[in-house]
Design a protein around this motif. Structure first.
Motif, short mmCIF file in Angstrom:
data_model
loop_
_atom_site.label_atom_id
_atom_site.label_comp_id
_atom_site.label_asym_id
_atom_site.label_seq_id
_atom_site.Cartn_x
_atom_site.Cartn_y
_atom_site.Cartn_z
N LEU A 1 0.84 -1.19 0.00
CA LEU A 1 0.00 0.00 0.00
C LEU A 1 0.88 1.25 0.00
O LEU A 1 2.06 1.21 0.34
CB LEU A 1 -0.93 0.00 1.22
N ARG A 2 0.26 2.34 -0.34
CA ARG A 2 0.99 3.61 -0.42
C ARG A 2 1.05 4.30 0.93
O ARG A 2 2.04 4.93 1.28
CB ARG A 2 0.31 4.51 -1.46
N TYR A 3 -0.05 4.20 1.70
CA TYR A 3 -0.13 4.84 3.01
C TYR A 3 -0.68 3.82 4.01
O TYR A 3 -0.90 2.65 3.69
CB TYR A 3 -1.02 6.08 2.96
N THR A 4 -0.93 4.29 5.23
CA THR A 4 -1.49 3.43 6.27
C THR A 4 -2.97 3.18 6.00
O THR A 4 -3.73 4.13 5.83
CB THR A 4 -1.33 4.08 7.64
N PRO A 5 -3.42 1.92 5.95
CA PRO A 5 -4.85 1.67 5.73
C PRO A 5 -5.67 2.09 6.95
O PRO A 5 -5.33 1.77 8.09
CB PRO A 5 -4.91 0.15 5.50
N ARG A 6 -6.77 2.80 6.71
CA ARG A 6 -7.63 3.29 7.78
C ARG A 6 -8.91 2.48 7.92
O ARG A 6 -9.38 2.24 9.02
CB ARG A 6 -7.98 4.76 7.53
N ALA B 1 -12.65 -2.20 -1.14
CA ALA B 1 -12.22 -0.80 -1.16
C ALA B 1 -11.44 -0.51 0.12
O ALA B 1 -11.88 -0.85 1.22
CB ALA B 1 -13.41 0.13 -1.28
N VAL B 2 -10.28 0.12 -0.02
CA VAL B 2 -9.41 0.45 1.11
C VAL B 2 -9.09 1.93 1.04
O VAL B 2 -8.66 2.43 -0.01
CB VAL B 2 -8.11 -0.38 1.09
N VAL B 3 -9.30 2.64 2.16
CA VAL B 3 -8.89 4.04 2.24
C VAL B 3 -7.59 4.10 3.03
O VAL B 3 -7.43 3.47 4.07
CB VAL B 3 -9.99 4.91 2.90
N GLU B 4 -6.63 4.87 2.50
CA GLU B 4 -5.30 4.99 3.10
C GLU B 4 -4.99 6.45 3.35
O GLU B 4 -5.37 7.33 2.55
CB GLU B 4 -4.24 4.39 2.17
N SER B 5 -4.29 6.73 4.43
CA SER B 5 -3.86 8.10 4.73
C SER B 5 -2.72 8.07 5.72
O SER B 5 -2.62 7.16 6.54
CB SER B 5 -5.03 8.94 5.28
#
Length: 764
Positions: free
Chosen positions: A319-324, A343-347
């Protein structure tokens, strides 16, 4: 076989037999093998002392030696229905239930048949077993009958084919296997009988190596929807069992703990299989799957064999960022077929977005420029280039942390769409704008739009932690097109706080915006407000909906139970928790019960008291002035269970990990641990584990010196939860300690280990 290396692969069809030779390649063998290829093969084995190969087919038994064949024909018009063979013994079952036993004469090299014995019932399967080291024959054979029984018969010369013991089953036996399994208890090999049933379940039980009596405490497990085929294999030089149903399974003993481990194979469903050994593959499996023949091996290195992770298979996706947060949603595939996508949101905080990093010239992969491009640097032009070392390759491929922003409030975030059915490969990835971070997502179906599954994402722009502040928040709606791409529908700006929780609720979207709970309907250009509930304690972190109720988890003040009144279009608070818990995740168990995890590593189960919904007061109504002064204006939730895990619980769900198994509460932690809370269904189990836990609190070793009960009650007293980690310590104790504890609870060591194994099998 020659030096434990297989020479042929024999594939049996309904009316023919295919013989393949094993060498540098696998090739078909013709008539020179002397096999009977015009009939199916029921059993086949290489005989000891180089006496040849035995082939059993419906019309008789064929002994192949030095390219010549000798055959024993069935008496009269009878036919062989099933058979089994090892290095020196062959046993066949004729139609009607008669058994005929053959044994190899080591002097003449001939199979000598014994008089037939009528068993009184039709035989469905049988196994002659394996020959233990230092012996010349197997002492027992297992025979399965169509009347749902399995019998152990003797193969001793004076007591040939006499019944030693029997067991009744709940379904017809489909296959049986007798084998010697190593064990840590007692130091000798155990005789284990494994039975595959027609209903898709398996039964494993012990057999006394002297008397042949079957244990009275068998272990059963449901494996799949197809009848279970059982065969013997070898893993790491240890005997194991291959069980084939809707999916393949492997059962093997753990020499360290003495318990049996059963785990599924992450492989395609197999129809038939057996052990395989060659110069290239010492311990393998040859199997058929549909119309294909496959040779595979179970690698012990990297497969977590013998560890707690053996029952799991993982697919890694960088992943590009931390999965939230993540959610499943149904999407239309090719030709209208439905498929599930993830679907995964990352930030990440204190990070630049991908566009800003590219402007700075930052390369996250660390590969640098292409060597073929001219960059003005000296390049070694030698044609012979040394291969890159594996360690250097790993270092080069390690993601590099990007530049750190000089001011607070910088975020990097993206939305990723994965395909779980294809190794969790990335289908689409959308990078958000500068300083916009996505924290939550949910699948929603608006009834006003025909019930199509849409993806709602909550984002916050310019959020800072200390002090807590943000610029604006949005709820973004996406549509999955063709099961592969995300299409933006519209963005809705929201006020009153950051959007940290979203949930589908009665054909609408329920959003937790700061301390406000708001219900949205879908419009053409943006979401439309329908109703809201203000004044919740601090900030809504988690959200779920069921029926007319919503369950909101507060960032500091635990759970809030809310009811939606459709007649007045209002959200009414009906109950809250009296204990302040910083909620991190939640899972609804039923309409009145919910399980929660908090930041201090506790898992609690809360329940709404009976009648509390009727006593709830609408604080927004005309009676609010008078009722708000009462102490019982808001009913309080009851705490049913409490357990300290010791790590921050980041997610939980109610699920069954095996087909046909009971649902359990599965949770994950910040350190990557996967745990489960298994519900007890009988008072007997509660009493057994309570007594076992009480004994182990005193006798189990304490590496850190901490008392187990005090640790599990770190923040609140442990309540109605058995410490499973402590109970698992029983298998690591010495045999004398195990026997001492078993006597205290009026059990023997085998019964205690079997009870622990049954509970583990109910989950895994």
């Amino acid at each position: 076989k020659k030096r434990d290396i297989d020479k042929y692969i024999v594939v049996s069809f309904a009316d023919a037999t295919l013989v393949l030779s094993i060498g540098e390649t696998v090739e078909e063998v013709g008539q020179e093998s002397a096999f009977l290829t015009q009939a199916p093969t029921l059993a086949c084995a290489a005989l000891a002392n180089g006496c040849g190969i035995v082939q059993v087919h419906p019309a008789g038994v064929r002994l192949i030696s030095q390219g010549k064949a000798k055959q024993w024909d069935c008496p009269g018009l009878k036919r062989i229905e099933c058979a089994s063979a090892n290095e020196s013994q062959v046993i066949v079952a004729l139609a009607g239930g008669a058994l005929i036993y053959f044994e190899l004469n080591p002097v003449s090299g001939v199979l000598e048949d014994k008089p037939p014995v009528d068993m009184g019932a039709d035989v469905s399967c049988l196994d002659v077993g394996t020959i233990q080291a230092g012996r010349s024959r197997s002492m027992f054979a297992a025979v399965g009958f169509r009347d749902q029984t399995v019998k152990i018969v003797s193969l001793e010369p004076g007591k040939l084919l006499t019944q030693r013991s029997s067991t009744a089953l709940r379904a017809r036996p489909y296959s049986v296997a007798l084998q010697y399994m190593p064990t840590a208890i007692g130091g000798t090999d155990d005789v284990v009988l494994t039975i595959g049933l027609d209903d898709g379940s398996s039964v494993r039980t012990g057999v006394d190596p002297v008397t042949g009596s079957i244990s009275t405490s068998p272990t059963g497990r449901f494996l799949g929807a197809r009848p279970v085929s059982v065969s013997r294999i070898t893993i790491d030089g240890t005997a194991a069992t291959l069980l084939l149903s809707s999916r393949p399974w492997i059962s093997r003993p753990d020499p360290k703990s003495g318990k049996n481990i059963m785990a599924p194979l992450s492989y395609a469903p197999l129809d038939h299989g057996c052990s395989f050994s060659s110069d290239a593959i010492k311990e393998g499996i040859v199997a058929t799957s549909g119309t294909t023949l496959r040779i595979l091996s179970v690698e012990s290195e990297g497969a977590c064999l013998g560890t707690e992770d053996e029952a799991f298979n993982s697919n890694k996706q960088d992943l590009r960022y931390t999965p939230r947060q993540m959610c499943l949603l149904a999407a239309g595939g090719k030709e209208g077929a439905k498929k599930l996508v993830l679907a995964v949101v990352e930030s990440d905080y204190n990070d630049y977005s991908l566009a800003e990093k590219n402007k700075m010239g930052f390369d996250a992969t660390g590969t640098g420029k292409n060597k073929d491009e001219g960059d003005g640097m000296d390049i070694d032009s030698d044609d012979e280039k040394e291969e890159e070392d594996e360690d250097e390759k790993k270092v080069r491929l390690t993601p590099i942390r990007g530049p750190v922003p000089d001011a607070p409030g910088h975020w990097g975030s993206c939305l990723r769409l994965l395909d779980p059915s294809n190794g969790s490969s990335t289908l689409d990835c959308i990078e958000f704008g500068e300083n916009e971070a996505a924290f939550c997502c949910s699948s929603v179906r608006f009834h006003s739009q025909g019930g199509e599954a849409l993806l709602a994402v909550g984002t916050v722009t310019g959020m800072t932690m200390h002090p807590f502040n943000h610029t604006t928040s949005h709820i973004i709606l996406y549509k999955v097109v063709g099961g592969r791409k995300l299409q933006l529908l519209h963005r809705t700006p929201v006020d009153d706080g950051p959007v940290l929780a979203l949930a589908h609720f009665q054909g609408r979207l329920l959003a937790g915006i700061g301390s406000t709970l708001r219900l949205y309907e879908m419009g053409k250009r943006q979401l439309l407000r329908k109703c809201e509930l203000r004044g919740l304690p601090t900030m809504i972190k988690s959200l779920q909906g069921a029926g007319d109720r919503a369950y909101a988890g507060d960032l500091m003040q635990s759970m809030q139970f809310i009811r939606y009144d459709a007649s007045t279009n209002k959200l009414i608070l009906i109950a809250s928790d009296r204990v302040p818990r910083p909620i991190t995740c939640q899972e609804l168990l039923d309409m009145n019960t919910i399980a929660v995890g908090d930041k201090f590593g506790n898992i609690s189960v809360l329940r709404l008291p009976r009648g509390a919904d009727a006593r709830a007061v609408d604080m927004s109504g005309t009676r609010a002035l008078w009722d708000s002064a009462r102490d019982d204006v808001t009913p309080r939730l009851e705490t049913l269970c409490n357990y300290h895990v010791g790590e921050i619980v980041t997610g939980m769900t109610r699920a069954s990990l095996v087909a046909g198994g009971a649902e359990s509460l599965i949770y994950v932690t910040a350190t990557g641990r996967i745990g489960a809370l298994v519900p007890f269904t009988s008072r007997e189990n509660v009493e057994f584990y309570s007594n076992l836990e009480g004994c182990l609190r005193k006798d189990a070793p304490r590496p850190t010196g901490r008392e187990p009960q005090a640790y599990r009650s770190y923040y609140a007293p442990i309540k109605h939860v058995i410490d499973g980690d402590l109970c698992e310590m029983y298998g690591k104790l010495s045999f004398e300690q195990q026997k001492k504890i078993a006597e205290k609870i009026d059990r023997n060591v085998g019964e205690v280990i079997k009870k622990l194994e049954d509970t583990r099998n109910a989950l895994l």
